[in-house]
Design an enzyme around this catalytic site. Structure first.
Site, short mmCIF file in Angstrom:
data_model
loop_
_atom_site.label_atom_id
_atom_site.label_comp_id
_atom_site.label_asym_id
_atom_site.label_seq_id
_atom_site.Cartn_x
_atom_site.Cartn_y
_atom_site.Cartn_z
CE LYS A 1 -4.30 0.95 2.50
NZ LYS A 1 -4.94 0.75 3.81
O1 G3P Z 1 -8.00 1.62 5.33
C1 G3P Z 1 -8.05 2.85 5.95
C2 G3P Z 1 -9.36 3.55 5.89
O2 G3P Z 1 -10.39 2.63 5.84
C3 G3P Z 1 -9.46 4.61 6.95
O3 G3P Z 1 -10.67 4.66 7.62
O4 G3P Z 1 -12.17 5.39 9.43
O5 G3P Z 1 -9.74 6.05 9.48
O6 G3P Z 1 -11.29 7.09 7.84
P1 G3P Z 1 -10.98 5.86 8.65
#
Ligand code: G3P
Length: 222
Positions: free
Chosen positions: A83
């Site tokens: 990633k």
């Molecule tokens: O994979 C990372 C992404 O899903 C981040 O999620 O909830 O931190 O915006 P969040």
């Protein structure tokens, strides 16, 4: 639609994997940090438990560091997807790693143009963060519709749309209706998708009725 779990928590990964629900895992430095301990152990264990793609993220911000980290991360397993962030160096690393047969997930995508560029660089996945767009008053799901339309216009693009930053089950239904390739879900969202109050009440009623029957016929068994 494939379901990935967005976590580095081994207990959650085992729990949902045992139900046959997981096609892969996504992690990031924040999710690793949340679990604490040595991320090396977590990465080793996750890539052992999960047969599908496991996204492990670089932390270098310049090309050569990303390449070194990407190759080291890939040593955890043939199912590792590297990633990289949506930056010029990230795209350069995406192109090089992809050309060497190492699949790449370009993360922190917030616009259709960024998704288009990541696809051009050879990304296996683009990760648009829909919840974070919703948080700032933009329509995250509209971005998924736009990327889907663009990718469908150009069948040569093999890049998959991996919907990230999902906050609730409605996001999942909407992403599936649009035809997104993958959703990556926090364990709490997957828990909520399993539940419905009528399922709970229905089961309680079945069991209460069975108990009535059993009180009249103590020897009965299914
Ligand atoms: O994979 C990372 C992404 O899903 C981040 O999620 O909830 O931190 O915006 P969040």
């Amino acid at each position: 639609m494939k379901i990935f779990l967005d976590t580095a928590n081994l207990e959650s990964i085992r729990k949902f994997n045992d139900m046959g629900l997981l096609d892969g895992i996504t992690t990031n430095p924040s999710l690793m940090s949340k679990e604490g301990g040595n991320p090396k152990d977590a990465m080793e264990e996750i890539t052992k438990i999960i047969k599908g793609d496991v996204s492990l993220e670089v932390v270098s911000t310049e090309y050569s560091g990303m390449m070194e980290e990407g190759k080291r991360l890939r040593q955890y397993g043939k199912n590792v997807v590297v990633k990289v962030p949506m930056t010029p160096d990230g795209l350069k690393a995406c192109k090089s790693l992809s050309s060497e047969g190492i699949p790449v997930n370009v993360t922190l995508i917030f616009s259709a143009n960024q998704a288009l560029l990541a696809a051009k660089s050879g990304a296996k996945y683009v990760s648009p963060f829909i919840g974070r767009l919703d948080d700032v008053g933009q329509d995250g799901m509209k971005l998924i519709e736009d990327i889907k339309e663009i990718f469908e216009n150009y069948p040569d693009f093999k890049t998959q749309i991996l919907v990230a930053s999902i906050r609730h089950p409605v996001h999942v239904v909407d992403a599936a209706k649009i035809g997104a390739d993958v959703v990556t879900l926090p364990p709490a969202v997957l828990d909520k998708m399993l539940e419905h109050p009528l399922t709970k009440i229905g089961l309680e009623n079945f069991l209460a009725d069975w108990d009535k029957l059993k009180s009249q016929n103590p020897d009965i068994k299914i």
